[in-house]
Design an enzyme around this catalytic site. Structure first.
Site, mmCIF file in Angstrom:
data_model
loop_
_atom_site.group_PDB
_atom_site.id
_atom_site.type_symbol
_atom_site.label_atom_id
_atom_site.label_comp_id
_atom_site.label_asym_id
_atom_site.label_seq_id
_atom_site.Cartn_x
_atom_site.Cartn_y
_atom_site.Cartn_z
ATOM 1 N N ARG A 269 0.805 -1.236 0.000
ATOM 2 C CA ARG A 269 0.000 0.000 0.000
ATOM 3 C C ARG A 269 0.833 1.279 0.000
ATOM 4 N NH1 ARG A 269 -4.021 0.227 4.522
ATOM 5 N NH2 ARG A 269 -3.068 -1.605 5.478
ATOM 6 N N ASN B 242 35.699 32.225 -8.892
ATOM 7 C CA ASN B 242 36.595 31.225 -8.313
ATOM 8 C C ASN B 242 36.856 30.056 -9.236
ATOM 9 O OD1 ASN B 242 33.835 30.663 -7.947
ATOM 10 N ND2 ASN B 242 34.305 29.127 -6.405
ATOM 11 N N TYR B 243 36.158 29.992 -10.347
ATOM 12 C CA TYR B 243 36.199 28.799 -11.188
ATOM 13 C C TYR B 243 36.616 29.200 -12.586
ATOM 14 C CZ TYR B 243 34.377 24.426 -13.207
ATOM 15 O OH TYR B 243 34.232 23.222 -13.842
ATOM 16 N N ALA C 122 27.595 45.305 -2.573
ATOM 17 C CA ALA C 122 26.460 44.676 -3.251
ATOM 18 C C ALA C 122 26.858 44.241 -4.647
ATOM 19 C CB ALA C 122 25.303 45.662 -3.326
ATOM 20 N N ASP D 12 8.440 -1.696 10.825
ATOM 21 C CA ASP D 12 7.572 -0.595 10.392
ATOM 22 C C ASP D 12 6.843 0.041 11.578
ATOM 23 O OD1 ASP D 12 5.986 -2.748 10.959
ATOM 24 O OD2 ASP D 12 4.817 -2.688 9.114
#
Ligand code: UD1
Ligand code: CA
Length: 455
Positions: free
Chosen positions: A8, A385-386, A379, A99
């Site tokens: 079920r 970084n990549y 802001a 269960d």
């Protein structure tokens, strides 16, 4: 017992692996066995056996776990028959279901105490509607005579409201002898574990019933709706326990812990927060509404404003004393904020340490960076970084002021006390104390005529 299919649930995941409070139901049962000091824990698997075994080995590595397979599933008596060879003759056997996750250690201790290692001890419960359950049949003097399954019960027996919860404690030696006597001559054609009650009575072995009152302790899960109901019961318990420790939950019904939450004194948590993995909140921490906090440590006095998402995953996230985070902030693995740091709206921080008093208040990204103290990060500024293949670090020394909308192309170091003009794209490190500007110079052409549309 963890062999059942759970039809079920309508799920490809074995039923006993569905989580309650962030942990597989069967793992709750194992943790309870562990807390009881079980000498050995035998798990009967069947449906999805390999998946269940792998998941449970990982969940409780300290338990002395043994797995036995039940193929096909011919009833609870048949399930325990499979486990019998793995049980020591001098053992006291506690039968639990994978269960049924919310049984407390105290209840099981009380059951064990009731049996005194000698009797067959049954955990029972009185239900207004006992339909479907095995009924506890007692003699006139109250002595337990038998358990009769609902489908086999007479109308008079069906009127009995005391039910067997599915949990019993029984000395292994008796159990093994009784299991050998089981048959499947009943309405369901199953080997019923519950038939051993009759054998105990026939053999003059005392049968005791330990009765509890909280149905959630013995509630099993057969459907998503029952799973959701137990999830709420589990969360209500956790909320209650935290409130008893002094944690102020604005609404305990809108609060979820899917792991372990530890709180200091005077912690306040607004509505709809979710805590996952291991989360520690220091004294006086306030968590605003709608936050998700996973695997993180928030130091005393810090405030997490609404709609903040913190996920430390394996590395963790640390937020320092009196820091301010959010609203709408995102802290990812390796974010390590010092005291009094401010991280504002739509700021993402990953694998970055920030020294005391540093601020990134609006729309910014800090990834793979080491930021000193009292830095102001404007802001819209980001660490690039990549490079498409590798990640590089950005170092921002103490008291640097990064203007708005800057791109810091890593690897790069901004020297202490330096200032970066807004809109700069920096590809080279900057000296301490300098003003660095890297952008097109502003030009103004007087009386500029805009082009006009050709006719
Ligand atoms: C059983 C009890 C019933 C009790 C009820 C409480 C028997 C015969 N009946 O009912 O008296 O009121 O629990 O919930 O024991 N399982 C296996 N292998 C099997 C059959 C079941 O591992 O062959 C596991 C199920 O996955 C489940 C547990 O045993 O975890 C109980 O089985 P379930 O079918 O839910 O209980 P009932 O037999 O209906
Ligand atoms: Ca059944």
């Amino acid at each position: 017992m963890a062999a059942g299919k759970g039809t079920r649930m309508k799920s490809s995941m074995p039923k006993v692996l569905h989580p309650v409070g962030g942990k597989a139901m069967a793992a709750h049962v194992l943790a309870t066995a562990h807390a009881l000091g079980a000498r050995r824990t035998v798990v009967v698997t069947g449906h999805g056996a390999e998946r269940v075994e792998a998941a449970l080995r990982q969940a409780e590595p300290e338990l002395n776990l043994a797995f036995v397979r039940q193929e096909p599933q011919l009833g609870t008596g048949h399930a325990v028959q499979q486990a019998a060879p793995a049980l020591a003759d001098d053992a006291l056997v506690l039968v639990l279901s994978g269960d049924v996750p919310l049984t407390t250690v105290q209840t099981l201790q009380a059951l064990l105490a009731a049996g005194q290692g000698q009797a067959l001890a049954l955990l029972t419960l009185t239900l207004p509607d006992p339909t479907g359950y095995g009924r506890i049949v007692r003699a006139a003097d109250g002595a337990v005579q038998a358990i009769v399954e609902h489908k086999d019960a007479s109308p008079a027996q069906r009127a009995i409201q005391e039910i067997y919860t599915g949990i019993m404690a029984v000395p292994a030696q008796h159990l093994k002898a009784w299991l050998a006597r089981l048959d499947n001559h009943n309405a369901q054609g199953e080997y019923y574990l519950t038939d051993i009650v009759r054998f105990a009575v026939a053999d003059g072995v005392p049968v005791v019933a330990h009765t509890i009152t909280d149905p959630a302790e013995v509630a099993g899960v057969n459907s998503p709706s029952q799973l959701a109901a137990l999830e709420r019961a589990c969360q209500a318990r956790r909320a209650q326990a935290l409130m008893e420790q002094g944690v102020r939950l604005l609404d305990p019904a809108r609060f979820d812990v899917r792991g372990e939450l530890r709180c200091g004194e005077d912690v306040e948590i607004d509505v709809n927060c979710v805590f996952e993995g291991r989360v520690v909140l220091g004294a006086g921490v306030r968590v605003g509404a709608h936050c998700v906090l996973a695997n993180c440590e928030i130091a005393a006095g810090a405030v997490i404003h609404p709609f903040t998402h913190i996920d430390g995953e394996a590395t963790g996230v640390r937020v320092g004393t009196d820091a301010r985070v959010g609203p709408f902030a995102r802290l990812r693995p390796g974010a390590d904020l010092g005291a009094d740091v401010h991280i504002g709206n739509f700021v993402e921080v990953k694998n970055t340490t920030l020294g005391a008093g540093s601020k990134a208040n609006h729309l910014a990204y800090l990834g793979d960076a080491t930021v000193g103290a009292r830095v102001n990060y404007g802001a819209g500024s980001i660490t690039a970084n990549y490079d498409g293949a590798n990640k590089h670090r950005t170092v921002i020394e103490d008291d640097v002021h990064v203007g708005s909308n800057c791109v810091l192309v890593a690897p790069i170091t901004l020297g202490a006390g330096g200032t970066v003009g807004g809109g700069s794209t920096l590809t080279k490190s900057t000296p301490a104390g300098a003003l660095s500007v890297a952008r097109g110079k502003q030009v103004s052409i007087a009386n500029w005529q805009r082009p006009t549309k050709k006719r």
